[in-house]
Design a protein around this motif. Structure first.
Motif, PDB file in Angstrom:
ATOM      1  N   ALA A   1     -29.118  38.271  36.601  1.00 35.51           N
ATOM      2  CA  ALA A   1     -29.063  38.987  37.879  1.00 35.51           C
ATOM      3  C   ALA A   1     -28.476  40.386  37.736  1.00 35.51           C
ATOM      4  CB  ALA A   1     -28.230  38.179  38.878  1.00 35.51           C
ATOM      5  N   HIS A   2     -28.040  40.767  36.511  1.00 35.57           N
ATOM      6  CA  HIS A   2     -27.406  42.070  36.238  1.00 35.57           C
ATOM      7  C   HIS A   2     -26.083  42.206  37.003  1.00 35.57           C
ATOM      8  CE1 HIS A   2     -31.384  44.190  34.869  1.00 35.57           C
ATOM      9  NE2 HIS A   2     -31.218  43.003  34.320  1.00 35.57           N
ATOM     10  N   LEU A   3     -25.377  41.099  37.181  1.00 35.41           N
ATOM     11  CA  LEU A   3     -24.142  41.112  37.969  1.00 35.41           C
ATOM     12  C   LEU A   3     -22.916  40.740  37.141  1.00 35.41           C
ATOM     13  CD1 LEU A   3     -25.402  39.390  41.244  1.00 35.41           C
ATOM     14  CD2 LEU A   3     -24.651  41.764  41.029  1.00 35.41           C
ATOM     15  N   THR A   4     -23.036  40.724  35.814  1.00 30.23           N
ATOM     16  CA  THR A   4     -21.914  40.281  34.984  1.00 30.23           C
ATOM     17  C   THR A   4     -20.707  41.195  35.140  1.00 30.23           C
ATOM     18  OG1 THR A   4     -23.337  39.187  33.371  1.00 30.23           O
ATOM     19  CG2 THR A   4     -21.168  39.892  32.616  1.00 30.23           C
ATOM     20  N   PHE A   5     -20.900  42.491  35.087  1.00 24.16           N
ATOM     21  CA  PHE A   5     -19.772  43.420  35.207  1.00 24.16           C
ATOM     22  C   PHE A   5     -19.194  43.392  36.618  1.00 24.16           C
ATOM     23  CE2 PHE A   5     -22.419  45.776  31.900  1.00 24.16           C
ATOM     24  CZ  PHE A   5     -21.816  45.102  30.851  1.00 24.16           C
ATOM     25  N   ALA A   6     -20.065  43.236  37.624  1.00 24.98           N
ATOM     26  CA  ALA A   6     -19.584  43.123  39.001  1.00 24.98           C
ATOM     27  C   ALA A   6     -18.751  41.858  39.170  1.00 24.98           C
ATOM     28  CB  ALA A   6     -20.765  43.115  39.977  1.00 24.98           C
ATOM     29  N   LEU A   7     -19.135  40.760  38.508  1.00 24.53           N
ATOM     30  CA  LEU A   7     -18.363  39.519  38.587  1.00 24.53           C
ATOM     31  C   LEU A   7     -16.988  39.717  37.960  1.00 24.53           C
ATOM     32  CD1 LEU A   7     -18.181  36.438  39.137  1.00 24.53           C
ATOM     33  CD2 LEU A   7     -19.108  36.099  36.833  1.00 24.53           C
ATOM     34  N   ARG A   8     -16.935  40.334  36.797  1.00 27.16           N
ATOM     35  CA  ARG A   8     -15.637  40.580  36.157  1.00 27.16           C
ATOM     36  C   ARG A   8     -14.721  41.378  37.053  1.00 27.16           C
ATOM     37  NH1 ARG A   8     -15.479  45.004  31.602  1.00 27.16           N
ATOM     38  NH2 ARG A   8     -15.912  46.146  33.527  1.00 27.16           N
ATOM     39  N   ASP A   9     -15.243  42.459  37.641  1.00 26.42           N
ATOM     40  CA  ASP A   9     -14.406  43.297  38.506  1.00 26.42           C
ATOM     41  C   ASP A   9     -13.959  42.541  39.749  1.00 26.42           C
ATOM     42  OD1 ASP A   9     -14.856  45.261  36.649  1.00 26.42           O
ATOM     43  OD2 ASP A   9     -16.361  46.326  37.841  1.00 26.42           O
ATOM     44  N   ALA A  10     -14.859  41.739  40.337  1.00 27.60           N
ATOM     45  CA  ALA A  10     -14.501  40.985  41.543  1.00 27.60           C
ATOM     46  C   ALA A  10     -13.408  39.968  41.245  1.00 27.60           C
ATOM     47  CB  ALA A  10     -15.741  40.291  42.102  1.00 27.60           C
ATOM     48  N   LEU A  11     -13.502  39.268  40.104  1.00 27.10           N
ATOM     49  CA  LEU A  11     -12.489  38.278  39.758  1.00 27.10           C
ATOM     50  C   LEU A  11     -11.158  38.947  39.445  1.00 27.10           C
ATOM     51  CD1 LEU A  11     -14.564  35.777  37.581  1.00 27.10           C
ATOM     52  CD2 LEU A  11     -13.826  35.534  39.950  1.00 27.10           C
ATOM     53  N   ASP A  12     -11.199  40.112  38.817  1.00 27.56           N
ATOM     54  CA  ASP A  12      -9.957  40.842  38.553  1.00 27.56           C
ATOM     55  C   ASP A  12      -9.289  41.262  39.861  1.00 27.56           C
ATOM     56  OD1 ASP A  12     -10.301  40.530  35.862  1.00 27.56           O
ATOM     57  OD2 ASP A  12     -11.090  42.554  35.518  1.00 27.56           O
TER      58      ASP A  12
ATOM     59  N   HIS B   1     -27.362  56.770  40.341  1.00 31.54           N
ATOM     60  CA  HIS B   1     -26.650  55.968  41.338  1.00 31.54           C
ATOM     61  C   HIS B   1     -25.141  55.961  41.124  1.00 31.54           C
ATOM     62  CE1 HIS B   1     -29.988  53.252  43.213  1.00 31.54           C
ATOM     63  NE2 HIS B   1     -30.247  54.543  43.312  1.00 31.54           N
ATOM     64  N   CYS B   2     -24.688  56.555  40.064  1.00 35.87           N
ATOM     65  CA  CYS B   2     -23.247  56.615  39.804  1.00 35.87           C
ATOM     66  C   CYS B   2     -22.695  57.904  40.418  1.00 35.87           C
ATOM     67  CB  CYS B   2     -22.967  56.602  38.310  1.00 35.87           C
ATOM     68  SG  CYS B   2     -23.680  55.159  37.467  1.00 35.87           S
ATOM     69  N   SER B   3     -21.567  57.874  41.061  1.00 36.23           N
ATOM     70  CA  SER B   3     -20.680  56.741  41.227  1.00 36.23           C
ATOM     71  C   SER B   3     -20.731  56.170  42.659  1.00 36.23           C
ATOM     72  CB  SER B   3     -19.246  57.184  40.948  1.00 36.23           C
ATOM     73  OG  SER B   3     -18.917  58.238  41.854  1.00 36.23           O
ATOM     74  N   ASP B   4     -21.764  56.541  43.437  1.00 38.27           N
ATOM     75  CA  ASP B   4     -21.855  56.063  44.816  1.00 38.27           C
ATOM     76  C   ASP B   4     -22.229  54.580  44.883  1.00 38.27           C
ATOM     77  OD1 ASP B   4     -21.284  58.597  45.673  1.00 38.27           O
ATOM     78  OD2 ASP B   4     -23.380  59.168  45.975  1.00 38.27           O
ATOM     79  N   PHE B   5     -23.158  54.163  44.034  1.00 40.23           N
ATOM     80  CA  PHE B   5     -23.645  52.784  44.075  1.00 40.23           C
ATOM     81  C   PHE B   5     -22.947  51.890  43.054  1.00 40.23           C
ATOM     82  CE2 PHE B   5     -26.977  55.394  45.848  1.00 40.23           C
ATOM     83  CZ  PHE B   5     -27.524  54.630  46.866  1.00 40.23           C
ATOM     84  N   CYS B   6     -22.468  52.449  41.957  1.00 36.99           N
ATOM     85  CA  CYS B   6     -21.743  51.689  40.941  1.00 36.99           C
ATOM     86  C   CYS B   6     -20.671  52.585  40.339  1.00 36.99           C
ATOM     87  CB  CYS B   6     -22.691  51.177  39.857  1.00 36.99           C
ATOM     88  SG  CYS B   6     -23.523  52.474  38.936  1.00 36.99           S
ATOM     89  N   PRO B   7     -19.612  51.988  39.791  1.00 36.83           N
ATOM     90  CA  PRO B   7     -18.481  52.817  39.355  1.00 36.83           C
ATOM     91  C   PRO B   7     -18.824  53.804  38.246  1.00 36.83           C
ATOM     92  CG  PRO B   7     -17.889  50.473  39.476  1.00 36.83           C
ATOM     93  CD  PRO B   7     -19.361  50.548  39.617  1.00 36.83           C
ATOM     94  N   GLU B   8     -19.521  53.375  37.204  1.00 33.66           N
ATOM     95  CA  GLU B   8     -19.818  54.244  36.070  1.00 33.66           C
ATOM     96  C   GLU B   8     -21.089  53.768  35.380  1.00 33.66           C
ATOM     97  OE1 GLU B   8     -17.034  53.629  32.746  1.00 33.66           O
ATOM     98  OE2 GLU B   8     -15.919  52.346  34.142  1.00 33.66           O
ATOM     99  N   PRO B   9     -21.814  54.664  34.736  1.00 35.17           N
ATOM    100  CA  PRO B   9     -23.120  54.293  34.152  1.00 35.17           C
ATOM    101  C   PRO B   9     -23.019  53.265  33.034  1.00 35.17           C
ATOM    102  CG  PRO B   9     -22.463  56.514  33.486  1.00 35.17           C
ATOM    103  CD  PRO B   9     -21.517  56.095  34.545  1.00 35.17           C
ATOM    104  N   GLN B  10     -21.853  53.193  32.360  1.00 33.83           N
ATOM    105  CA  GLN B  10     -21.711  52.204  31.287  1.00 33.83           C
ATOM    106  C   GLN B  10     -21.733  50.768  31.830  1.00 33.83           C
ATOM    107  OE1 GLN B  10     -19.839  54.827  31.779  1.00 33.83           O
ATOM    108  NE2 GLN B  10     -19.716  56.052  29.899  1.00 33.83           N
ATOM    109  N   LEU B  11     -21.534  50.593  33.143  1.00 32.55           N
ATOM    110  CA  LEU B  11     -21.499  49.264  33.744  1.00 32.55           C
ATOM    111  C   LEU B  11     -22.769  48.960  34.533  1.00 32.55           C
ATOM    112  CD1 LEU B  11     -17.802  49.191  34.999  1.00 32.55           C
ATOM    113  CD2 LEU B  11     -18.734  48.384  32.819  1.00 32.55           C
TER     114      LEU B  11
END
Length: 795
Positions: free
Chosen positions: A38-49, A103-113
């Motif tokens: 789903a391309h949500l792995t980094f979003a999951l890590r940040d949400a759990l943190d 889309h960075c940084s309005d839609f996602c924090p940084e392009p590496q994520l």
């Protein structure tokens, strides 16, 4: 983990990770695979943190390793972009970057994520082909077969590096694709197009990521295009959850930025804002993000059906198996041709998918083994897609029926109620069809005088039972009252079929009519419970149409049932058929009992100011009911005794008349819109008189079409009569006016049945029917004189 549980973890408001508390290492790795897809792995890590939820060490380590590899991917994608952008500059080609790192940084924090596999570049109008030449010169080649797909860009181009898939979504070696866009929306395929998209080009601006600059859409237009891109995938049934997450994050971050939303409202047309609002609603349903007042208002301004779709089906892409997006798409277009094209494309797609592997290798360099694997991959994809589409047809059709019902304001309970009514009506139709024949034939041998008496007793019972039925419905839940009514009718019908005493039959007919009054009184308030104000006209029409239409089926079956039973050596086949009909009526009590209905609020008698229209209307209705009530109770005896029809032939005549009645009810609104209520009702009444006259004076060959015409025109007037009644009576008095309507109509019919039975016995059928036809014509003139209004109201 279910996809909806994953959304609970990623919500921007009210997030909860409790579903992860019992996860072992294997389930964590399964979750990683799910979020990778789903391309949500980094979003999951940040949400759990953010929630302070501990991530197992090996899982966190794998995520951090993936982030490092994806960072390297971003570096290579940026280098590929700078190379191709330099080629554009040398040729004087202007462009804008879509999606991806723009889309960075309005839609996602940084392009590496952010996982990115393609460079989406929008070129100036008319320069797409020249831009493709630049890419070709740099070693990019189009993927074969992509030109068949409806997209907004040229076939995806990539360098044939010989890379092979190794199961790593974050592999830095994956060659980036280049998609050269020549438009932002495919209105021809989607069959609608928001206004103002072309203005995005003129509002381009330079975006910056650190020391990296590139041309991109203006911020408001970036949001607009992200919504268009997601909506296209929603409508085509291939949503990627991360795209929804990005938009939800944007909406949440900018929820308090009044300046941005004021600019957004100024720059975007109403049709474009409406299109974006659909995506806003979907994003809120998925991730519970905050919304700015302007975004809330845009969602609230959507049509009621679109808002209902968002409420019911926004999460449907997570479930699969159905094509719920079809109902949204059909609501966004107008015209049956466009809707038909959408249905065909979504339910019966004809596009053949290409292979899922090997396209990164030049055709000349593909080994025999790779070619076999590519063909096998394509065959599997074709089989999977065919199975998916075939398996989704039935669930989609059922869901579509439910969606149509909801959009019409009709609840699911209505269909269960209608099913119970169909069982009941089927049994009742067979009983009514055969009962008089049973009385007149065999050992009983009752004449028309006795049959008229029984019918008069039945009608009197119906009138007498109205007030007790109303009391019953006020005291008990309607489903129990209706189920009890069905059982009582079945029991009384059974007794009527097994009794030969004239006094007893008269009493049973009276009780039979009284029991049926519960059903008659309950129908309007129950339908009102099961359909909202918008859906009630359709619900009542469906109820009436199917109630009559069931006679089309019940007629031939009921007419043939005695013959079938006789073949089984049943001693008294007509009586057996009547008992079978009573069994069907009793069976209807089961679905009726299972309905969830409250006690019905039936209007109590009130004192109203005199209504001159209602008085005149009731006089005309009484005359009309008296005239039509002369022949109606005796139609089956007329055909069997007067014209010599067999019971089976009578069943077919009855079935045909029912079909004509259904057609007439469906055609009535057209007649009243074209001629007006008064003229339309008058015309149907005159035609009813002429058809009855033809039935009385014509030969036997004319009897069937004349009777069908008589029933058709008689029932064609009913929608107009009810429309005229409700148009000229205050809404608060509708139920009281309707009760008076039925009271006077049934009373007149009771008198007509009793008098007609004696008249037929003394004078025969032809003279009695001629008198009835004259009375029908007189009632039509009376209606025109007393009721017809100068103001023609359309139905």
């Amino acid at each position: 983990m279910h996809s909806r549980e994953l959304l609970e973890i990623l919500r921007f408001r009210g997030a909860s990770a409790k579903a992860l508390t019992l996860f072992d290492s294997s389930r964590w790795m399964d979750l990683r695979a799910q979020t990778d897809k789903a391309h949500l792995t980094f979003a999951l890590r940040d949400a759990l943190d953010q929630q302070g939820f501990p991530i197992p060490g090996e899982v966190r380590a794998s995520i951090e390793a993936a982030a490092r590899r994806n960072g390297e991917r971003y570096r290579r994608i940026r280098a590929a972009y700078e190379e191709i952008a330099d080629g554009f500059r040398q040729r004087g080609l202007e462009h804008a970057v879509l999606k991806g790192f723009s889309h960075c940084s309005d839609f996602c924090p940084e392009p590496q994520l952010r996982l990115q596999y393609d460079l989406d570049l929008w070129l100036a109008p008319g320069t797409a082909a020249e831009s493709a030449e630049v890419a070709l010169a740099l070693g990019y080649e189009p993927i074969e077969g992509m030109e068949r797909y409806p997209t907004d860009h040229l076939p995806t181009m990539l360098r044939r590096t010989g890379w092979r898939w190794r199961g790593d979504l974050y592999d830095p070696e994956i060659p980036p694709g280049v998609e050269i866009h020549f438009r932002l929306w495919d209105g021809r395929t989607e069959r609608f197009a928001p206004e103002g998209i072309e203005a995005f080009w003129e509002r381009r601006e330079m975006a910056r990521l650190g020391d990296f600059e590139f041309p991109a859409l203006a911020r408001a237009d970036r949001l607009g295009y992200a919504c268009l891109h997601l909506l296209r995938h929603v409508l085509r049934g291939d949503v990627r959850p991360y795209h929804v997450y990005e938009i939800a994050r944007f909406l949440h971050v900018f929820a308090g930025d009044a300046e941005f939303w004021a600019e957004w409202k100024t720059l975007h047309s109403p049709s474009l804002r409406s299109t974006e609002a659909i995506v806003f609603g979907i994003a809120r349903e998925w991730f519970r993000c905050d919304l700015a007042p302007a975004a809330e208002h845009a969602i609230g301004a959507l049509g009621g059906d679109v808002q209902e779709w968002i409420r019911l089906y926004a999460l449907s892409p997570l479930d699969g198996g159905k094509k719920s997006e079809l109902w949204l798409h059909l609501n966004l277009v107008t015209g049956w041709r466009d809707r038909l094209a959408i249905v065909r494309r979504r339910l019966l797609p004809l596009r053949i998918p290409g292979p899922g592997i090997g396209v990164e290798v030049r055709e000349s360099e593909r080994s025999a083994a790779l070619r076999f694997r590519m063909r096998w991959s394509q065959a599997r994809r074709i089989a999977d897609r065919s199975w998916h589409h075939a398996g989704s047809l039935a669930p989609t059709a059922l869901e579509g029926f439910g969606w149509w019902s909801k959009t019409q304001g009709i609840s699911d309970g209505f269909w269960r109620f209608l099913g119970a009514a169909l069982l009941f009506n089927a049994g009742l139709f067979v009983f009514v069809l055969l009962y008089n024949i049973y009385l007149a034939g065999g050992e009983l041998g009752f004449g028309e005088g006795a049959i008229g008496l029984f019918h008069s007793a039945f009608t009197t019972g119906s009138l007498t039972g109205i007030l007790p039925a109303a009391t019953l419905l006020r005291r008990f839940p309607a489903n129990r009252a209706i189920a009890g009514c069905f059982l009582a009718v079945a029991l009384l019908g059974t007794l009527r079929s097994m009794t030969g005493s004239e006094p007893a039959l008269a009493v049973l007919a009276f009780l039979f009519g009284a029991a049926l009054s519960v059903w008659a009184v309950s129908v309007p308030p129950v339908v009102a419970q099961l359909a909202d104000e918008r859906g009630r006209p359709l619900a009542f029409s469906l109820f009436a149409g199917t109630g009559i239409g069931i006679g089309v089926v019940a007629g031939p079956i009921g007419g043939s049932l005695p013959k079938w039973l006789a073949a089984l050596s049943v001693p008294n086949p007509t009586q057996g058929a009547l008992l079978a009909a009573c069994g069907l009526i009793a069976l209807a009590a089961f679905p009726a009992w299972r309905l969830r209905l409250a006690a019905v609020s039936v209007e109590k008698k009130k004192t109203h100011a005199p209504n001159e229209f209602l008085t005149r209307f009731l006089i005309a209705i009484s005359a009309w009911s008296l005239a039509t009530g002369i022949f109606n109770p005796f139609f089956n005896v007329f055909f069997t005794k007067q014209l010599g029809f067999s019971t089976q032939e009578m069943g077919w005549v009855f079935s045909a008349s029912q079909g004509f009645q259904v057609a007439a009810i469906l055609a009535a609104p057209w007649l009243f819109r074209r001629w007006g209520l008064s003229n339309g009702i008058g015309a149907t009444q005159v035609l009813t008189a002429l058809a009855l006259g033809a039935l009385a004076l014509g030969p036997a060959a004319v009897a069937v079409p004349a009777y069908a015409s008589y029933m058709m025109f008689q029932f064609m007037s009913e929608p107009g009569l009810f429309t005229m009644l409700t148009n000229n009576v205050n809404a608060a008095n509708h139920s009281g006016a309707s009760a008076r309507y039925f009271f006077f109509a049934h009373g007149a019919q009771a008198l007509a049945a009793a008098a007609a039975g004696k008249a037929i016995l003394q004078f025969g059928y032809p003279p009695t029917l001629v008198v009835a036809a004259v009375f029908v014509l007189i009632s039509a003139v009376l209606f025109r004189t007393l009721v017809a209004s100068k103001r023609q109201t359309s139905c």
